[in-house]
Design a protein around this motif. Sequence first.
Motif, PDB file in Angstrom:
ATOM      1  N   THR A  36       0.826  -0.729  -0.559  1.00  0.00           N
ATOM      2  CA  THR A  36      -0.059  -0.149   0.373  1.00  0.00           C
ATOM      3  C   THR A  36       1.269   1.521  -0.225  1.00  0.00           C
ATOM      4  O   THR A  36       0.855   2.404  -0.726  1.00  0.00           O
ATOM      5  CB  THR A  36      -0.981   0.152   1.242  1.00  0.00           C
ATOM      6  N   LYS A  37       2.197   1.352   0.886  1.00  0.00           N
ATOM      7  CA  LYS A  37       2.463   2.163   0.495  1.00  0.00           C
ATOM      8  C   LYS A  37       3.489   2.246  -0.679  1.00  0.00           C
ATOM      9  O   LYS A  37       3.839   3.809  -0.436  1.00  0.00           O
ATOM     10  CB  LYS A  37       3.893   2.344   2.103  1.00  0.00           C
ATOM     11  N   THR A  38       3.761   1.505  -1.125  1.00  0.00           N
ATOM     12  CA  THR A  38       4.615   1.578  -2.356  1.00  0.00           C
ATOM     13  C   THR A  38       3.525   2.383  -3.170  1.00  0.00           C
ATOM     14  O   THR A  38       4.230   3.032  -3.757  1.00  0.00           O
ATOM     15  CB  THR A  38       5.464   0.068  -2.783  1.00  0.00           C
ATOM     16  N   ARG A  39       2.256   2.239  -3.656  1.00  0.00           N
ATOM     17  CA  ARG A  39       1.396   2.202  -4.038  1.00  0.00           C
ATOM     18  C   ARG A  39       1.258   3.844  -3.981  1.00  0.00           C
ATOM     19  O   ARG A  39       1.340   4.522  -5.068  1.00  0.00           O
ATOM     20  CB  ARG A  39       0.488   1.744  -3.990  1.00  0.00           C
ATOM     21  N   LEU A  40       0.875   4.467  -3.329  1.00  0.00           N
ATOM     22  CA  LEU A  40       0.948   5.648  -2.033  1.00  0.00           C
ATOM     23  C   LEU A  40       2.091   6.773  -2.955  1.00  0.00           C
ATOM     24  O   LEU A  40       2.274   8.022  -2.767  1.00  0.00           O
ATOM     25  CB  LEU A  40       0.585   5.936  -0.881  1.00  0.00           C
ATOM     26  N   ASP A  41       3.736   6.269  -2.702  1.00  0.00           N
ATOM     27  CA  ASP A  41       4.746   7.119  -2.465  1.00  0.00           C
ATOM     28  C   ASP A  41       4.896   7.689  -3.885  1.00  0.00           C
ATOM     29  O   ASP A  41       4.537   7.288  -4.462  1.00  0.00           O
ATOM     30  CB  ASP A  41       5.814   6.123  -2.293  1.00  0.00           C
ATOM     31  N   VAL A  44       0.713  10.770  -3.058  1.00  0.00           N
ATOM     32  CA  VAL A  44       0.078  11.067  -2.594  1.00  0.00           C
ATOM     33  C   VAL A  44       0.605  11.819  -1.074  1.00  0.00           C
ATOM     34  O   VAL A  44       1.363  10.714  -0.757  1.00  0.00           O
ATOM     35  CB  VAL A  44      -0.853  10.607  -2.701  1.00  0.00           C
ATOM     36  N   ALA A  45       0.182  12.667  -0.538  1.00  0.00           N
ATOM     37  CA  ALA A  45       0.871  13.011   0.883  1.00  0.00           C
ATOM     38  C   ALA A  45      -0.480  12.230   2.118  1.00  0.00           C
ATOM     39  O   ALA A  45      -1.492  11.452   1.790  1.00  0.00           O
ATOM     40  CB  ALA A  45       0.887  14.231   1.846  1.00  0.00           C
ATOM     41  N   TYR A  46       0.710  10.863   2.617  1.00  0.00           N
ATOM     42  CA  TYR A  46      -0.165  10.152   3.529  1.00  0.00           C
ATOM     43  C   TYR A  46       0.740  10.503   4.730  1.00  0.00           C
ATOM     44  O   TYR A  46       1.877  10.354   5.264  1.00  0.00           O
ATOM     45  CB  TYR A  46      -0.656   8.604   3.219  1.00  0.00           C
ATOM     46  N   SER A  65     -14.731  -1.721  10.970  1.00  0.00           N
ATOM     47  CA  SER A  65     -15.144  -2.607  11.095  1.00  0.00           C
ATOM     48  C   SER A  65     -13.863  -3.953  11.543  1.00  0.00           C
ATOM     49  O   SER A  65     -15.068  -5.112  11.596  1.00  0.00           O
ATOM     50  CB  SER A  65     -16.299  -3.322  10.721  1.00  0.00           C
ATOM     51  N   GLN A  66     -13.126  -3.989  10.720  1.00  0.00           N
ATOM     52  CA  GLN A  66     -11.837  -5.014  10.900  1.00  0.00           C
ATOM     53  C   GLN A  66     -10.719  -5.336  11.359  1.00  0.00           C
ATOM     54  O   GLN A  66     -10.593  -3.824  11.452  1.00  0.00           O
ATOM     55  CB  GLN A  66     -12.321  -6.518   9.496  1.00  0.00           C
ATOM     56  N   THR A  67     -10.375  -6.222  11.060  1.00  0.00           N
ATOM     57  CA  THR A  67      -8.550  -5.307  11.970  1.00  0.00           C
ATOM     58  C   THR A  67      -7.420  -5.970  10.627  1.00  0.00           C
ATOM     59  O   THR A  67      -6.180  -5.923  11.630  1.00  0.00           O
ATOM     60  CB  THR A  67      -8.578  -5.864  13.195  1.00  0.00           C
ATOM     61  N   SER A  68      -7.595  -6.335  10.134  1.00  0.00           N
ATOM     62  CA  SER A  68      -6.591  -6.989   9.188  1.00  0.00           C
ATOM     63  C   SER A  68      -5.719  -5.166   8.747  1.00  0.00           C
ATOM     64  O   SER A  68      -6.366  -4.325   9.168  1.00  0.00           O
ATOM     65  CB  SER A  68      -7.278  -7.401   8.149  1.00  0.00           C
ATOM     66  N   ALA A  69      -4.329  -5.067   8.415  1.00  0.00           N
ATOM     67  CA  ALA A  69      -3.943  -4.351   8.502  1.00  0.00           C
ATOM     68  C   ALA A  69      -3.253  -4.125   6.563  1.00  0.00           C
ATOM     69  O   ALA A  69      -3.472  -5.659   6.147  1.00  0.00           O
ATOM     70  CB  ALA A  69      -2.315  -4.467   9.395  1.00  0.00           C
ATOM     71  N   PRO A  70      -3.096  -2.909   5.776  1.00  0.00           N
ATOM     72  CA  PRO A  70      -3.711  -2.124   6.223  1.00  0.00           C
ATOM     73  C   PRO A  70      -4.119  -1.092   6.891  1.00  0.00           C
ATOM     74  O   PRO A  70      -6.070  -1.984   5.911  1.00  0.00           O
ATOM     75  CB  PRO A  70      -2.366  -0.692   5.904  1.00  0.00           C
ATOM     76  N   PHE A  91      -4.852  -4.646   1.182  1.00  0.00           N
ATOM     77  CA  PHE A  91      -4.169  -4.198  -0.167  1.00  0.00           C
ATOM     78  C   PHE A  91      -4.440  -4.071  -1.278  1.00  0.00           C
ATOM     79  O   PHE A  91      -5.476  -5.220  -1.056  1.00  0.00           O
ATOM     80  CB  PHE A  91      -3.104  -4.440  -0.889  1.00  0.00           C
ATOM     81  N   ARG A  92      -5.499  -3.279  -0.937  1.00  0.00           N
ATOM     82  CA  ARG A  92      -6.652  -2.742  -2.021  1.00  0.00           C
ATOM     83  C   ARG A  92      -6.153  -1.920  -3.517  1.00  0.00           C
ATOM     84  O   ARG A  92      -6.480  -0.885  -3.233  1.00  0.00           O
ATOM     85  CB  ARG A  92      -7.776  -2.103  -1.829  1.00  0.00           C
TER      86      ARG A  92
END
Length: 120
Positions: A36-41, A44-46, A65-70, A91-92
């Motif tokens: 996920t970080k790789t796709r956003l790096d 966009v700022a996060y 409602s769920q607890t999977s990461a991230p 990862f979506r």
Amino acid sequence: MTSTSRIVLVVPPDMTVMVDGQEMVKESPCVQCKATKTRLDNKVAYEVVKSNSAEGQSLMTQYASQTSAPFVVVLEEINGKMQASRSWHGFRPDLIKALLADMSGTTSTRKISDRELVAA
């Protein structure tokens, strides 16, 4: 997306491990978090928030409602209050693509419905 939008990734806490008798802090080996970080790096700022922090726990309690990461939450100012405009777990790439398209002002090639965002 508003100028006051804030993208937050809630990730597992760091781990403390022993290496040659020395305590070392290592980032959690969360593959979906890294993807996920790789796709956003550089797109966009996060912010990255650890799930065991006060803010991480608050976001998870309010919006998850769920607890999977991230756990990814996009907070926007709505009626003068910061609220989640969308969120998801894991990862979506489809939802990341839609988010990046919305932030760049272009249209995504696939419309993501509110139901999918809630179910994600």
